[in-house]
Scaffold this motif. Structure first.
Motif, PDB file in Angstrom:
ATOM      1  N   ALA A  43       0.826  -1.214   0.000  1.00 21.32           N
ATOM      2  CA  ALA A  43       0.000   0.000   0.000  1.00 21.32           C
ATOM      3  C   ALA A  43       0.857   1.260   0.000  1.00 21.32           C
ATOM      4  O   ALA A  43       1.913   1.300   0.635  1.00 21.32           O
ATOM      5  CB  ALA A  43      -0.921  -0.007   1.209  1.00 21.32           C
ATOM      6  N   VAL A  44       0.400   2.277  -0.721  1.00 22.19           N
ATOM      7  CA  VAL A  44       1.018   3.603  -0.625  1.00 22.19           C
ATOM      8  C   VAL A  44       0.442   4.249   0.637  1.00 22.19           C
ATOM      9  O   VAL A  44      -0.764   4.305   0.812  1.00 22.19           O
ATOM     10  CB  VAL A  44       0.657   4.474  -1.860  1.00 22.19           C
ATOM     11  N   ARG A  45       1.328   4.658   1.532  1.00 18.76           N
ATOM     12  CA  ARG A  45       0.854   5.166   2.829  1.00 18.76           C
ATOM     13  C   ARG A  45       1.359   6.583   3.091  1.00 18.76           C
ATOM     14  O   ARG A  45       2.397   6.979   2.590  1.00 18.76           O
ATOM     15  CB  ARG A  45       1.394   4.276   3.952  1.00 18.76           C
ATOM     16  N   PRO A  46       0.601   7.334   3.921  1.00 20.40           N
ATOM     17  CA  PRO A  46       1.101   8.641   4.353  1.00 20.40           C
ATOM     18  C   PRO A  46       2.289   8.458   5.288  1.00 20.40           C
ATOM     19  O   PRO A  46       2.457   7.346   5.804  1.00 20.40           O
ATOM     20  CB  PRO A  46      -0.105   9.252   5.070  1.00 20.40           C
ATOM     21  N   PRO A  47       3.104   9.491   5.540  1.00 22.99           N
ATOM     22  CA  PRO A  47       2.862  10.883   5.131  1.00 22.99           C
ATOM     23  C   PRO A  47       3.087  11.101   3.627  1.00 22.99           C
ATOM     24  O   PRO A  47       4.026  10.561   3.068  1.00 22.99           O
ATOM     25  CB  PRO A  47       3.902  11.679   5.939  1.00 22.99           C
ATOM     26  N   TRP A  48       2.176  11.857   3.049  1.00 22.78           N
ATOM     27  CA  TRP A  48       2.274  12.162   1.635  1.00 22.78           C
ATOM     28  C   TRP A  48       1.806  13.583   1.398  1.00 22.78           C
ATOM     29  O   TRP A  48       1.257  14.224   2.304  1.00 22.78           O
ATOM     30  CB  TRP A  48       1.441  11.175   0.825  1.00 22.78           C
ATOM     31  N   GLY A  53      -0.713  12.940  -3.274  1.00 26.40           N
ATOM     32  CA  GLY A  53      -0.580  11.627  -2.662  1.00 26.40           C
ATOM     33  C   GLY A  53       0.810  11.029  -2.772  1.00 26.40           C
ATOM     34  O   GLY A  53       1.018   9.849  -2.491  1.00 26.40           O
ATOM     35  N   GLN A  54       1.777  11.853  -3.171  1.00 25.93           N
ATOM     36  CA  GLN A  54       3.146  11.362  -3.306  1.00 25.93           C
ATOM     37  C   GLN A  54       3.837  11.456  -1.946  1.00 25.93           C
ATOM     38  O   GLN A  54       3.839  12.516  -1.338  1.00 25.93           O
ATOM     39  CB  GLN A  54       3.895  12.222  -4.341  1.00 25.93           C
ATOM     40  N   LEU A  64       5.698  17.885  -7.563  1.00 29.65           N
ATOM     41  CA  LEU A  64       4.952  17.024  -8.478  1.00 29.65           C
ATOM     42  C   LEU A  64       3.618  17.647  -8.899  1.00 29.65           C
ATOM     43  O   LEU A  64       3.219  17.534 -10.058  1.00 29.65           O
ATOM     44  CB  LEU A  64       4.713  15.665  -7.802  1.00 29.65           C
ATOM     45  N   CYS A  65       2.950  18.329  -7.951  1.00 28.76           N
ATOM     46  CA  CYS A  65       1.597  18.812  -8.282  1.00 28.76           C
ATOM     47  C   CYS A  65       1.505  20.323  -8.379  1.00 28.76           C
ATOM     48  O   CYS A  65       0.407  20.867  -8.545  1.00 28.76           O
ATOM     49  CB  CYS A  65       0.592  18.271  -7.269  1.00 28.76           C
ATOM     50  N   ARG A  76      -4.943   9.843  -5.588  1.00 26.34           N
ATOM     51  CA  ARG A  76      -4.465   8.786  -4.698  1.00 26.34           C
ATOM     52  C   ARG A  76      -4.250   7.503  -5.490  1.00 26.34           C
ATOM     53  O   ARG A  76      -4.953   7.236  -6.472  1.00 26.34           O
ATOM     54  CB  ARG A  76      -5.495   8.500  -3.593  1.00 26.34           C
ATOM     55  N   SER A  77      -3.278   6.730  -5.039  1.00 27.04           N
ATOM     56  CA  SER A  77      -3.021   5.417  -5.637  1.00 27.04           C
ATOM     57  C   SER A  77      -3.053   4.398  -4.520  1.00 27.04           C
ATOM     58  O   SER A  77      -2.616   4.690  -3.398  1.00 27.04           O
ATOM     59  CB  SER A  77      -1.647   5.396  -6.307  1.00 27.04           C
TER      60      SER A  77
END
Ligand SMILES: [Zn+2]
Ligand SMILES: [Zn+2]
Length: 240
Positions: A43-48, A53-54, A64-65, A76-77
């Protein structure tokens, strides 16, 4: 019966009850990926970054954004595109088995964006040539699977891809943006754009350039609240 349902019913008959990825025998017939393979998805997890969501390698504004259109609120991914998830993404894209989309969608529950009021799911479209070649749009298969779970309708006639872009894997974030510039077109404003939450669906997030460009076209057509969800996120090697 829609063609996709017929295809999925035929697949069910033809396929032995084994995991599509590792060929272990399946006990749960609703699934095409076994629990062991699903467990390998990281899973992609925080902190992001709250917006894209990176996971943030450092403090300060997110590179990135920063250039995303205002209407694109967040992306989110679910999982990292690594050795654990790559076979599943590959099967969705090239295996000719869009039914795996149900398994990927099941792994995306935590990526569901906040939506109060009307919402639509819009898969990132393929250009006509690519669609003919592959026979289906993998992002549409994913969006339809999410639609069943999230009870949000899918719209495919709003956003069109005017040209296919060269494969992006070798490009840097800056050149990726240039690469997809003007690649999308909004055919007709079929819905009340300013008041509908649009959820863009794609299989993989790499730099977000594709999502941002699709969001830009929708924003120009009047959309004001756009989210992006993808099954996987590719690590950007030179991004710090
Ligand atoms: Zn398996
Ligand atoms: Zn960001």
């Amino acid at each position: 019966m829609p063609l996709s349902s017929v295809r999925s019913a035929v697949e069910r008959l033809l396929l032995p009850a084994e995991c599509l990825l590792c060929h272990a025998l399946l006990t749960d017939s609703d699934s095409i990926v076994c629990p062991v393979c699903r467990h390998r998805w990281r899973a992609v997890r925080p902190p992001w970054c709250e917006r894209c969501g990176q996971p943030e390698p450092s403090f300060g504004p997110c590179r990135l954004c920063a250039a995303w259109p205002t209407a694109l609120k967040a992306a989110r991914s679910a999982v990292w595109l690594d050795d654990g998830a790559r076979p599943a993404v590959h099967a969705l894209k090239y295996g000719g088995l869009p039914r795996i989309a149900d398994d990927l969608a099941a792994g995306m529950n935590t990526s569901r964006p906040p939506a109060d009021g009307p919402a639509v799911l819009i898969p990132i479209p393929l250009a006509t040539g690519r669609l003919r070649e592959r026979g289906y749009n993998q992002s549409e298969a994913l969006a339809r699977a999410l639609a069943r779970r999230w009870r949000i309708p899918v719209t495919v006639d709003l956003l069109a891809r005017t040209r296919e872009t060269p494969t992006q894997t070798a490009l840097t974030p800056g050149t990726r943006l240039a690469n997809v510039a003007g690649a999308f077109d909004v055919r007709h404003a079929a819905c009340d754009m300013p008041h509908v939450t649009i959820v863009l669906v794609d299989d993989v997030f790499t730099t977000g350039a594709t999502l941002a460009e699709a969001a830009r076209a929708l924003e120009q057509a009047g959309a004001m609240r756009i989210y992006g969800v993808t099954f996987a996120r590719a690590a950007i090697p030179d991004f710090t």
